[in-house]
Scaffold this active site. Structure first.
Site, PDB file in Angstrom:
ATOM      1  N   SER A 143      32.839  52.442  28.649  1.00 16.88           N
ATOM      2  CA  SER A 143      33.227  51.800  27.386  1.00 16.88           C
ATOM      3  C   SER A 143      32.568  50.433  27.310  1.00 16.88           C
ATOM      4  CB  SER A 143      34.741  51.626  27.332  1.00 16.88           C
ATOM      5  OG  SER A 143      35.102  50.848  26.201  1.00 16.88           O
ATOM      6  N   TYR A 154      42.141  48.055  31.244  1.00 17.79           N
ATOM      7  CA  TYR A 154      41.214  49.135  30.867  1.00 17.79           C
ATOM      8  C   TYR A 154      39.770  48.678  31.082  1.00 17.79           C
ATOM      9  CZ  TYR A 154      38.677  52.174  27.503  1.00 17.79           C
ATOM     10  OH  TYR A 154      37.792  53.027  26.889  1.00 17.79           O
TER      11      TYR A 154
HETATM   12  N1  LIG Z   1      37.693  56.769  21.231  1.00 11.74           N
HETATM   13  C1  LIG Z   1      37.161  55.584  21.363  1.00 11.74           C
HETATM   14  O1  LIG Z   1      37.147  54.771  20.426  1.00 11.74           O
HETATM   15  C2  LIG Z   1      36.496  55.210  22.690  1.00 11.74           C
HETATM   16  C3  LIG Z   1      35.797  53.990  22.796  1.00 11.74           C
HETATM   17  C4  LIG Z   1      35.199  53.654  23.996  1.00 11.74           C
HETATM   18  C5  LIG Z   1      35.299  54.507  25.074  1.00 11.74           C
HETATM   19  N2  LIG Z   1      35.977  55.677  24.945  1.00 11.74           N
HETATM   20  C6  LIG Z   1      36.083  56.542  26.125  1.00 11.74           C
HETATM   21  O2  LIG Z   1      35.688  57.864  25.785  1.00 11.74           O
HETATM   22  C7  LIG Z   1      36.482  58.797  26.527  1.00 11.74           C
HETATM   23  C8  LIG Z   1      37.139  59.781  25.570  1.00 11.74           C
HETATM   24  O3  LIG Z   1      37.875  59.072  24.613  1.00 11.74           O
HETATM   25  P1  LIG Z   1      38.737  59.817  23.485  1.00 11.74           P
HETATM   26  O4  LIG Z   1      39.125  58.783  22.510  1.00 11.74           O
HETATM   27  O5  LIG Z   1      38.015  61.022  23.034  1.00 11.74           O
HETATM   28  O6  LIG Z   1      39.997  60.217  24.374  1.00 11.74           O
HETATM   29  P2  LIG Z   1      41.386  60.907  23.951  1.00 11.74           P
HETATM   30  O7  LIG Z   1      42.491  60.008  24.383  1.00 11.74           O
HETATM   31  O8  LIG Z   1      41.362  61.344  22.517  1.00 11.74           O
HETATM   32  O9  LIG Z   1      41.371  62.240  24.847  1.00 11.74           O
HETATM   33  C9  LIG Z   1      41.450  62.155  26.232  1.00 11.74           C
HETATM   34  C10 LIG Z   1      41.786  63.539  26.774  1.00 11.74           C
HETATM   35  O10 LIG Z   1      42.014  63.388  28.187  1.00 11.74           O
HETATM   36  C11 LIG Z   1      43.179  64.109  28.540  1.00 11.74           C
HETATM   37  N3  LIG Z   1      43.791  63.485  29.715  1.00 11.74           N
HETATM   38  C12 LIG Z   1      44.470  62.319  29.763  1.00 11.74           C
HETATM   39  N4  LIG Z   1      44.915  62.078  31.020  1.00 11.74           N
HETATM   40  C13 LIG Z   1      44.497  63.133  31.765  1.00 11.74           C
HETATM   41  C14 LIG Z   1      44.650  63.454  33.139  1.00 11.74           C
HETATM   42  N5  LIG Z   1      45.334  62.652  33.981  1.00 11.74           N
HETATM   43  N6  LIG Z   1      44.100  64.611  33.609  1.00 11.74           N
HETATM   44  C15 LIG Z   1      43.431  65.443  32.758  1.00 11.74           C
HETATM   45  N7  LIG Z   1      43.258  65.168  31.439  1.00 11.74           N
HETATM   46  C16 LIG Z   1      43.780  64.034  30.956  1.00 11.74           C
HETATM   47  C17 LIG Z   1      44.078  64.035  27.318  1.00 11.74           C
HETATM   48  O11 LIG Z   1      45.041  65.075  27.297  1.00 11.74           O
HETATM   49  C18 LIG Z   1      43.060  64.138  26.173  1.00 11.74           C
HETATM   50  O12 LIG Z   1      42.826  65.488  25.799  1.00 11.74           O
HETATM   51  C19 LIG Z   1      37.473  57.969  27.344  1.00 11.74           C
HETATM   52  O13 LIG Z   1      36.999  57.803  28.657  1.00 11.74           O
HETATM   53  C20 LIG Z   1      37.510  56.641  26.627  1.00 11.74           C
HETATM   54  O14 LIG Z   1      37.848  55.570  27.491  1.00 11.74           O
HETATM   55  C21 LIG Z   1      36.574  56.045  23.777  1.00 11.74           C
END
Ligand SMILES: NC(=O)c1ccc[n+]([C@@H]2O[C@H](COP(=O)([O-])OP(=O)(O)OC[C@H]3O[C@@H](n4cnc5c(N)ncnc54)[C@H](O)[C@@H]3O)[C@@H](O)[C@H]2O)c1
Length: 259
Positions: A143, A154
């Site tokens: 991120s 985070y």
């Molecule tokens: N969405 C954003 O704006 C954003 C921005 C920067 C970085 N990211 C990074 O991108 C990645 C995906 O983000 P997103 O927004 O699609 O995530 P999200 O929260 O929508 O989905 C995450 C998924 O991981 C699963 N999960 C959570 N804990 C778990 C565990 N202990 N074991 C197995 N599965 C587990 C959840 O059930 C969910 O399906 C993350 O690493 C996040 O930090 C996202």
């Protein structure tokens, strides 16, 4: 379009929704054989949908915050497909958005568990398979929040992900294992089936979250959030042979915000 992943076995963590699900859909369209991992059981529906479209996809339920979960996932992937070519470590995401002095010790530990340990355990668990087959590709999802507001724990977790990406790339280059990270910025997604934080926000918490959104859009040269496709495509580029001379790179995908 060229199918970049024909017969490649790809494990994607956090594939039930959001960025991970979109990576799975696009990889399936390009021939990948998929192991979709999540703690949420509706990942089984994602795998079923992709199978209906002709893809080879299985779902595995696991808690990747534990070593046992990560180890079981890689063993199951090996059992199902006989190898693991690509691992996309996508589980993560900030749970709370608040000034650091408001985080409790329990919240800090939970953020590190969710956004660092899931990737650390999965990388450690996949290595024996990739070493044995003398090759593999790992893409960690980091991120640009390593330089942000309202999410110090985070940011620390994702800083850890960046460090392990570079160290692993260095350590395993001679084994034909590439390790890179994509670092997304703010990303538009449909409402989450599993919210990061199910508790209703107070007015104060809403204001803190808004300041996170404002910081994210201000720091992007484009002053907007990215789309799921704009995040999934760079992840797939790093997963593909098109990036064969890249390892140890943290690729910011945030409209010009470098994190
Ligand atoms: N969405 C954003 O704006 C954003 C921005 C920067 C970085 N990211 C990074 O991108 C990645 C995906 O983000 P997103 O927004 O699609 O995530 P999200 O929260 O929508 O989905 C995450 C998924 O991981 C699963 N999960 C959570 N804990 C778990 C565990 N202990 N074991 C197995 N599965 C587990 C959840 O059930 C969910 O399906 C993350 O690493 C996040 O930090 C996202």
């Amino acid at each position: 379009m060229k199918a970049r992943f024909t017969d490649k076995v790809m494990v994607i963590t956090g594939a039930a929704q959001g960025i991970g699900k979109r990576v799975a859909e696009l990889a399936a369209a390009e021939g990948a054989r998929l192991v979709l991992v999540d703690i949420a059981d509706y990942v089984q529906g994602v795998a079923a949908e992709l199978r209906d479209q002709g893809a080879d996809a299985v779902a595995v339920l696991a808690n990747l915050e534990t070593w046992a979960g990560a180890e079981a996932v890689m063993a199951e992937a090996q059992k199902q497909f006989g190898r693991i070519d690509i691992l996309v470590n996508n589980v993560g995401g900030t749970i709370w958005a608040q000034p650091f002095e408001h985080y409790t010790p329990e919240q800090i530990e939970k953020e590190i568990q969710r956004s660092l340990f899931t990737t650390l355990w999965s990388c450690r668990a996949v290595l024996p398979y990739m070493l044995k087959q003398n090759g593999g590709v790992i893409v960690n999802v980091s991120s640009v929040a390593t330089r942000g507001l309202m999410r110090v724990p985070y940011g620390a977790a994702k800083g850890g992900v960046n460090a392990m990406t570079v160290n692993m790339a260095y350590e395993y280059a001679s084994h034909n294992i590439r390790v890179n990270a994509a670092a997304p910025g703010g990303t538009e997604a449909p409402p989450r089936l599993t919210p990061r934080n199910a508790k209703e926000q107070s007015e104060q918490e809403k204001a803190w979250y808004q300041s996170l959104i404002d910081q994210t859009t201000e720091h992007s040269f484009m002053h907007r959030y990215g789309t799921l496709d704009e995040q999934a495509e760079p992840i797939l580029f790093l997963a593909s042979d098109a990036s064969s001379y890249m390892t140890g790179t943290i690729l910011p995908v945030a409209g010009g915000d470098l994190g």
